[in-house]
Design an enzyme around this catalytic site. Structure first.
Site, short mmCIF file in Angstrom:
data_model
loop_
_atom_site.label_atom_id
_atom_site.label_comp_id
_atom_site.label_asym_id
_atom_site.label_seq_id
_atom_site.Cartn_x
_atom_site.Cartn_y
_atom_site.Cartn_z
N CYS A 1 -2.36 1.60 8.03
CA CYS A 1 -1.54 0.88 7.07
C CYS A 1 -1.75 -0.62 7.20
O CYS A 1 -1.85 -1.16 8.28
CB CYS A 1 -0.06 1.23 7.24
SG CYS A 1 0.43 1.35 8.95
N CYS B 1 2.97 8.59 1.71
CA CYS B 1 3.40 7.60 2.69
C CYS B 1 3.70 6.32 1.93
O CYS B 1 2.85 5.82 1.19
CB CYS B 1 2.28 7.39 3.71
SG CYS B 1 2.65 6.11 4.91
N CYS C 1 4.09 -5.60 16.10
CA CYS C 1 3.41 -4.68 17.03
C CYS C 1 1.94 -5.10 17.11
O CYS C 1 1.30 -5.30 16.07
CB CYS C 1 3.54 -3.24 16.54
SG CYS C 1 5.26 -2.73 16.37
N CYS D 1 5.31 -7.25 7.58
CA CYS D 1 6.27 -6.73 8.55
C CYS D 1 6.57 -7.81 9.58
O CYS D 1 5.70 -8.59 9.93
CB CYS D 1 5.70 -5.50 9.25
SG CYS D 1 6.89 -4.68 10.35
N ASN E 1 -5.90 3.85 15.15
CA ASN E 1 -6.73 3.72 13.96
C ASN E 1 -7.35 2.33 14.03
O ASN E 1 -6.63 1.34 13.98
CB ASN E 1 -5.79 3.77 12.75
CG ASN E 1 -6.19 4.83 11.77
OD1 ASN E 1 -7.37 5.03 11.50
ND2 ASN E 1 -5.19 5.50 11.23
N GLU F 1 0.82 -1.20 0.00
CA GLU F 1 0.00 0.00 0.00
C GLU F 1 0.86 1.26 0.00
O GLU F 1 1.95 1.27 0.56
CB GLU F 1 -0.84 0.04 1.28
CG GLU F 1 -1.81 -1.09 1.38
CD GLU F 1 -2.59 -1.04 2.68
OE1 GLU F 1 -2.56 -0.01 3.39
OE2 GLU F 1 -3.23 -2.05 2.98
N LEU G 1 7.70 4.87 19.86
CA LEU G 1 7.95 4.50 21.25
C LEU G 1 6.77 3.71 21.84
O LEU G 1 6.93 2.59 22.32
CB LEU G 1 8.23 5.77 22.06
CG LEU G 1 8.89 5.61 23.40
CD1 LEU G 1 10.22 4.87 23.30
CD2 LEU G 1 9.11 6.99 24.05
N CYS H 1 -1.01 -3.28 15.10
CA CYS H 1 -0.75 -2.90 13.70
C CYS H 1 -1.26 -3.95 12.72
O CYS H 1 -0.97 -5.14 12.88
CB CYS H 1 0.75 -2.68 13.50
SG CYS H 1 1.19 -2.27 11.81
#
Ligand code: SAH
Length: 343
Positions: free
Chosen positions: A335, A105, A116, A112, A292, A92, A217, A119
């Protein structure tokens, strides 16, 4: 077999290729100008090159390796593209429009590996790194969405993937933009966001370029950060802050800390106090990102009132704090979400 992607070549590599064809090295800059500046979509449009060279280019390279698999436009003008790469993997990228800025972006990896917990990009793990050309291609595709007189003004490397885990390809892609024949987009208009890989932060600082660094962080102590950002167990906040301090010292660029605000998880008065203790003495800036929503995940936006209390506590604690503006909320803005839905 598909042809090599022309944007995988740095400016000097393209110049060498031109010379190997018996052409002047400066042809490379002409070619790059067509690609980066004039938004052409085939080699035949490069009308200041000989027909023979255009033919050779077309036989040797692909100009693009992806197709636009989905395109979404939000009411605020934000546009998101899902690109399908040659191997059918998807990534994306996003164009955000503001009064005087056109910020894009971009992604650096398919998926990934950082994991996290809030995410969407990490839900399916890491497939692979993007090549330099595949990173450049997102920029070219988004640039081609703009009207003739508008140009990309800023880049945030905050899409899918961990940019510092694919640093060589990212640096090659970004350098290409600022070299002759490129887009004239210099390092100071580019922000690279990282989960916090200390050695790679130092490597980035050593480039001697004015890239902006944003460190994700998300928690003010290791106990909480280990829960939210599992790779932290091997790293630790102290080591990351040290590397970021060194980055500031070496580059003079003030570091931004990003902090996703997860209602009831990391946004209480104690966290505000601890965070202020970490950041108030540093020349740093804190950017809060209200969660989000991702439908698969159990985390929520704190809402305006709770967020206000958190921001006030941080500012009283001496931290310069901003809240990330929401863009494209009516499309799959977080994302990784669009890719997830198209799996
Ligand atoms: N791997 C890089 C880039 C990630 S995306 C990094 O860790 O910084 C950019 C930012 O968005 C990161 O701070 C990331 O943690 C954050 N983010 C990821 N998912 C989010 C979500 N659902 N809501 C809000 N922010 C999110």
């Amino acid at each position: 077999m598909s042809l090599p992607l022309i944007t995988d070549l740095a400016r000097d590599e393209l110049a060498q290729w031109c010379q190997a064809q018996g052409e002047h090295a400066y042809r490379a800059d002409q070619i790059r100008k067509w690609i980066f500046g004039k938004r052409i979509d085939n080699f035949d449009a490069m009308t200041d090159l000989s027909a023979a060279l255009r033919k050779k280019l077309a036989e040797s390279f692909a100009l693009f390796s992806s197709r636009v698999a989905a395109r979404q436009t939000a009411r605020d003008g934000t546009e998101k593209l899902l690109l399908e790469l040659a191997d059918k993997e998807t990534v994306e990228c996003v164009l955000m429009r503001e009064e005087d800025r056109r910020t894009i972006c971009i992604s650096t990896q398919v998926g990934c590996g950082m994991g996290c917990v809030f995410c969407a990009s990490g839900l399916l793990g890491l497939s692979r790194n993007l090549s330099a050309g595949e990173i450049v291609e997102q920029i070219l595709r988004l640039d081609r969405l703009l009207p003739p007189l508008e140009r990309i003004t800023n880049i945030v490397v905050m899409g899918m993937g961990e940019p510092l885990a694919n640093l060589p390809n990212l640096l090659k892609a970004l350098a290409s933009l600022d070299e002759k024949g490129g887009m004239g987009l210099s390092a100071r208009r580019i922000t690279i966001s990282t989960v916090g890989l200390p050695e790679k932060i130092r490597e980035l600082a050593r480039q001697g370029k004015a890239y902006n660094l944003a460190v994700s962080l998300h928690a003010p102590n290791d106990r909480l950060r280990n829960e939210l950002v599992p790779v932290n167990e091997r790293i630790g906040i102290g080591t990351i802050l040290e590397a970021a301090d060194d980055f500031f010292e070496q580059t003079g660029r003030r570091v931004t800390y990003e902090y996703v605000v997860l209602a009831g998880r990391n946004d209480g008065p104690e966290e505000a106090r601890e965070l202020a203790a970490l950041l108030s003495s540093r020349n740093a800036h804190l950017n809060l990102i209200p969660m989000n929503a991702v439908s698969e995940l159990p985390f929520h936006d704190p809402g305006a009132d709770r967020l206000r209390v958190f921001v006030d506590a941080l500012e009283r604690g001496g931290v310069t704090t901003t809240v990330r503006k929401r863009k494209g909320i009516d499309i799959d803005a977080a994302c990784g979400q669009l890719r997830l839905r198209n799996k």
